[in-house]
Scaffold this motif. Structure first.
Motif, PDB file in Angstrom:
ATOM      1  N   VAL A  26     -30.175  -8.075 -69.063  1.00 31.37           N
ATOM      2  CA  VAL A  26     -30.492  -7.680 -67.693  1.00 31.37           C
ATOM      3  C   VAL A  26     -30.149  -8.864 -66.792  1.00 31.37           C
ATOM      4  N   MET A  27     -29.205  -8.659 -65.900  1.00 34.33           N
ATOM      5  CA  MET A  27     -28.658  -9.753 -65.105  1.00 34.33           C
ATOM      6  C   MET A  27     -29.265  -9.791 -63.703  1.00 34.33           C
ATOM      7  N   ARG A  28     -29.535 -11.011 -63.256  1.00 42.55           N
ATOM      8  CA  ARG A  28     -29.902 -11.215 -61.856  1.00 42.55           C
ATOM      9  C   ARG A  28     -28.675 -11.779 -61.159  1.00 42.55           C
ATOM     10  N   SER A  29     -28.145 -11.024 -60.223  1.00 49.91           N
ATOM     11  CA  SER A  29     -26.891 -11.390 -59.563  1.00 49.91           C
ATOM     12  C   SER A  29     -27.126 -11.654 -58.087  1.00 49.91           C
ATOM     13  N   TYR A  30     -26.272 -12.508 -57.535  1.00 52.90           N
ATOM     14  CA  TYR A  30     -26.305 -12.707 -56.088  1.00 52.90           C
ATOM     15  C   TYR A  30     -24.912 -13.039 -55.591  1.00 52.90           C
ATOM     16  N   SER A  31     -24.706 -12.873 -54.307  1.00 50.33           N
ATOM     17  CA  SER A  31     -23.481 -13.304 -53.637  1.00 50.33           C
ATOM     18  C   SER A  31     -23.862 -13.954 -52.321  1.00 50.33           C
ATOM     19  N   VAL A  32     -23.069 -14.961 -51.923  1.00 52.98           N
ATOM     20  CA  VAL A  32     -23.350 -15.657 -50.666  1.00 52.98           C
ATOM     21  C   VAL A  32     -22.052 -16.266 -50.144  1.00 52.98           C
ATOM     22  N   PRO A  33     -21.746 -16.120 -48.855  1.00 58.20           N
ATOM     23  CA  PRO A  33     -20.576 -16.793 -48.282  1.00 58.20           C
ATOM     24  C   PRO A  33     -20.791 -18.309 -48.231  1.00 58.20           C
ATOM     25  N   TYR A  34     -19.686 -19.059 -48.350  1.00 52.50           N
ATOM     26  CA  TYR A  34     -19.775 -20.523 -48.312  1.00 52.50           C
ATOM     27  C   TYR A  34     -18.634 -21.091 -47.482  1.00 52.50           C
ATOM     28  N   LYS A  35     -18.856 -22.311 -47.002  1.00 49.97           N
ATOM     29  CA  LYS A  35     -17.807 -23.114 -46.387  1.00 49.97           C
ATOM     30  C   LYS A  35     -17.925 -24.528 -46.932  1.00 49.97           C
ATOM     31  N   ILE A  36     -16.800 -25.085 -47.350  1.00 49.27           N
ATOM     32  CA  ILE A  36     -16.780 -26.442 -47.876  1.00 49.27           C
ATOM     33  C   ILE A  36     -15.881 -27.288 -46.979  1.00 49.27           C
ATOM     34  N   TYR A  37     -16.458 -28.362 -46.457  1.00 43.65           N
ATOM     35  CA  TYR A  37     -15.740 -29.244 -45.540  1.00 43.65           C
ATOM     36  C   TYR A  37     -15.198 -30.441 -46.332  1.00 43.65           C
ATOM     37  N   ILE A  38     -13.875 -30.643 -46.222  1.00 44.77           N
ATOM     38  CA  ILE A  38     -13.153 -31.624 -47.038  1.00 44.77           C
ATOM     39  C   ILE A  38     -12.374 -32.551 -46.111  1.00 44.77           C
ATOM     40  N   SER A  39     -12.320 -33.841 -46.462  1.00 45.59           N
ATOM     41  CA  SER A  39     -11.551 -34.776 -45.631  1.00 45.59           C
ATOM     42  C   SER A  39     -10.895 -35.827 -46.515  1.00 45.59           C
ATOM     43  N   ASN A  40      -9.873 -36.474 -45.954  1.00 42.77           N
ATOM     44  CA  ASN A  40      -9.186 -37.559 -46.648  1.00 42.77           C
ATOM     45  C   ASN A  40      -9.568 -38.881 -45.969  1.00 42.77           C
ATOM     46  N   PRO A  41     -10.257 -39.783 -46.682  1.00 40.12           N
ATOM     47  CA  PRO A  41     -10.701 -41.035 -46.058  1.00 40.12           C
ATOM     48  C   PRO A  41      -9.548 -41.898 -45.549  1.00 40.12           C
ATOM     49  N   ARG A  42      -8.367 -41.786 -46.153  1.00 41.10           N
ATOM     50  CA  ARG A  42      -7.237 -42.635 -45.767  1.00 41.10           C
ATOM     51  C   ARG A  42      -6.549 -42.133 -44.519  1.00 41.10           C
ATOM     52  N   THR A  43      -6.319 -40.819 -44.464  1.00 43.53           N
ATOM     53  CA  THR A  43      -5.555 -40.257 -43.346  1.00 43.53           C
ATOM     54  C   THR A  43      -6.439 -39.657 -42.253  1.00 43.53           C
ATOM     55  N   GLY A  44      -7.687 -39.348 -42.600  1.00 43.44           N
ATOM     56  CA  GLY A  44      -8.573 -38.693 -41.643  1.00 43.44           C
ATOM     57  C   GLY A  44      -8.354 -37.199 -41.513  1.00 43.44           C
ATOM     58  N   LYS A  45      -7.425 -36.645 -42.292  1.00 45.27           N
ATOM     59  CA  LYS A  45      -7.180 -35.206 -42.227  1.00 45.27           C
ATOM     60  C   LYS A  45      -8.395 -34.432 -42.733  1.00 45.27           C
ATOM     61  N   LYS A  46      -8.632 -33.259 -42.139  1.00 48.41           N
ATOM     62  CA  LYS A  46      -9.783 -32.437 -42.508  1.00 48.41           C
ATOM     63  C   LYS A  46      -9.319 -31.034 -42.893  1.00 48.41           C
ATOM     64  N   ILE A  47      -9.995 -30.455 -43.902  1.00 50.64           N
ATOM     65  CA  ILE A  47      -9.692 -29.114 -44.399  1.00 50.64           C
ATOM     66  C   ILE A  47     -11.005 -28.373 -44.596  1.00 50.64           C
ATOM     67  N   THR A  48     -11.000 -27.072 -44.334  1.00 54.97           N
ATOM     68  CA  THR A  48     -12.163 -26.231 -44.620  1.00 54.97           C
ATOM     69  C   THR A  48     -11.754 -25.160 -45.624  1.00 54.97           C
ATOM     70  N   SER A  49     -12.521 -25.036 -46.683  1.00 55.89           N
ATOM     71  CA  SER A  49     -12.297 -23.988 -47.690  1.00 55.89           C
ATOM     72  C   SER A  49     -13.483 -23.044 -47.650  1.00 55.89           C
TER      73      SER A  49
END
Length: 317
Positions: free
Chosen positions: A272-295
């Protein structure tokens, strides 16, 4: 006499232009040029200015765009003819490199980014109507991106405790008149299933290993307490789309199943499974270049909480 003089001049002219026009751009003992983030540019010197930039190739399995610009920054095309100046820019999700022909006697290679987990071999072809040369440049990997934060949209958190997952399917026949008892292990193959999804792009693990490195960084995912999401200590590597975590259940826990005399039954063991779903956002950056990405996407979790055993008597016919 005039014919001999012309022939002599022609031989002299061809010998001059056919000479090696590329200067000794590598130190003695070096077999190649390597550019890294700590030394991200290299100037290649030439003996003369009678050469053109013919083409550039990066040996990578990923496609890349290549754009050429003239000295005024206007879009143009390769090749650059003799004494023609300009810049070539190669770029894809993992690479960013420029080759500049800013003067008649030098070529400059600038590595902005190489997220691929190994050196990338780049070949630069230069030449004139008498001679061609290929210059080999190794582009070393540059610094990876890092995860700055993870945000879950708990207002859209959905949970379900009614799903059954089949774990075992057993057919037992009792050929005696007395009841037969045997044991099943409902949690023997149980695991906590995790799935990341993104509806807009195809999930590629290679993208995340190039972007974030190996091993992939871990993020905290929600647990469920009293039907609500809580952030505790459950962590998982981000970048692998489907994963299976160990569960805090006794793998050796057994349940007895009894079959009446001369019965033939099918026993199906479910979790018997307990399941869930949830939206996410992950904020990513490059310390050298300062570029930012969102996944962003949706996280699915399915965890065993109980078991259920179904017994079905089979018709002997």
């Amino acid at each position: 006499m005039k014919r001999v003089l012309c022939l002599s001049m022609l031989i002299s002219f061809a010998g001059c232009n056919g000479d090696v026009f590329i200067d000794d751009y590598m130190s003695k003992g070096d077999d190649e040029i390597t550019i890294s983030e700590t030394n991200n540019s290299k100037e290649i010197n030439f003996k003369s200015d009678n050469w053109g930039l013919i083409g550039i190739v990066c040996e990578t399995s990923d496609r890349y765009t290549i754009n050429a610009y003239n000295i005024d920054g206007e879009l143009t095309y390769l090749p650059f003819e003799e004494k023609e100046l300009g810049t070539v820019h190669l770029k894809n999700d993992y690479m960013d490199v420029q080759v500049e022909k800013k003067g008649g006697n030098k070529l400059k290679v600038i590595l902005n980014e190489n997220l691929i987990n190994e050196n990338v071999r780049m070949l630069i072809e230069v030449g004139n109507s008498f001679k061609y040369e290929k210059i080999e440049v190794q582009l070393a990997p540059t610094q990876k991106y890092q995860i700055d934060s993870v945000v879950y949209d708990f207002d859209k958190f959905e949970t379900d405790v009614s799903r059954l997952e089949k774990m075992q399917n057993i057919i037992i026949e009792n050929n005696a008149s007395s009841p037969l008892t045997f044991s099943v292990l409902p949690y023997n193959k149980s695991s906590h299933e995790i799935l990341f999804s993104n509806s807009t792009t195809v999930w590629r693990e290679e993208l995340f290993t190039n972007l974030l490195g190996i091993p992939l960084p871990e993020i905290t995912i929600p647990d469920v307490a009293d039907g609500k999401p809580v952030l505790r200590d459950t962590k998982i590597a981000f970048g692998i789309q489907e994963q299976h975590l160990a569960v805090d259940l006794d793998k050796e826990f057994s349940v007895d199943v009894t079959i009446d005399g001369f019965d033939k039954i099918k026993v199906v063991v479910f979790n018997v499974m307990r399941s869930y779903s949830v939206p996410y956002k992950i904020y990513i950056s490059n310390p050298r270049t300062g570029k930012k990405i969102t996944s962003s996407g949706k996280l699915y979790s399915s965890e065993p909480m109980d078991y259920y055993i179904l017994k079905q008597v089979l018709d002997e016919n």
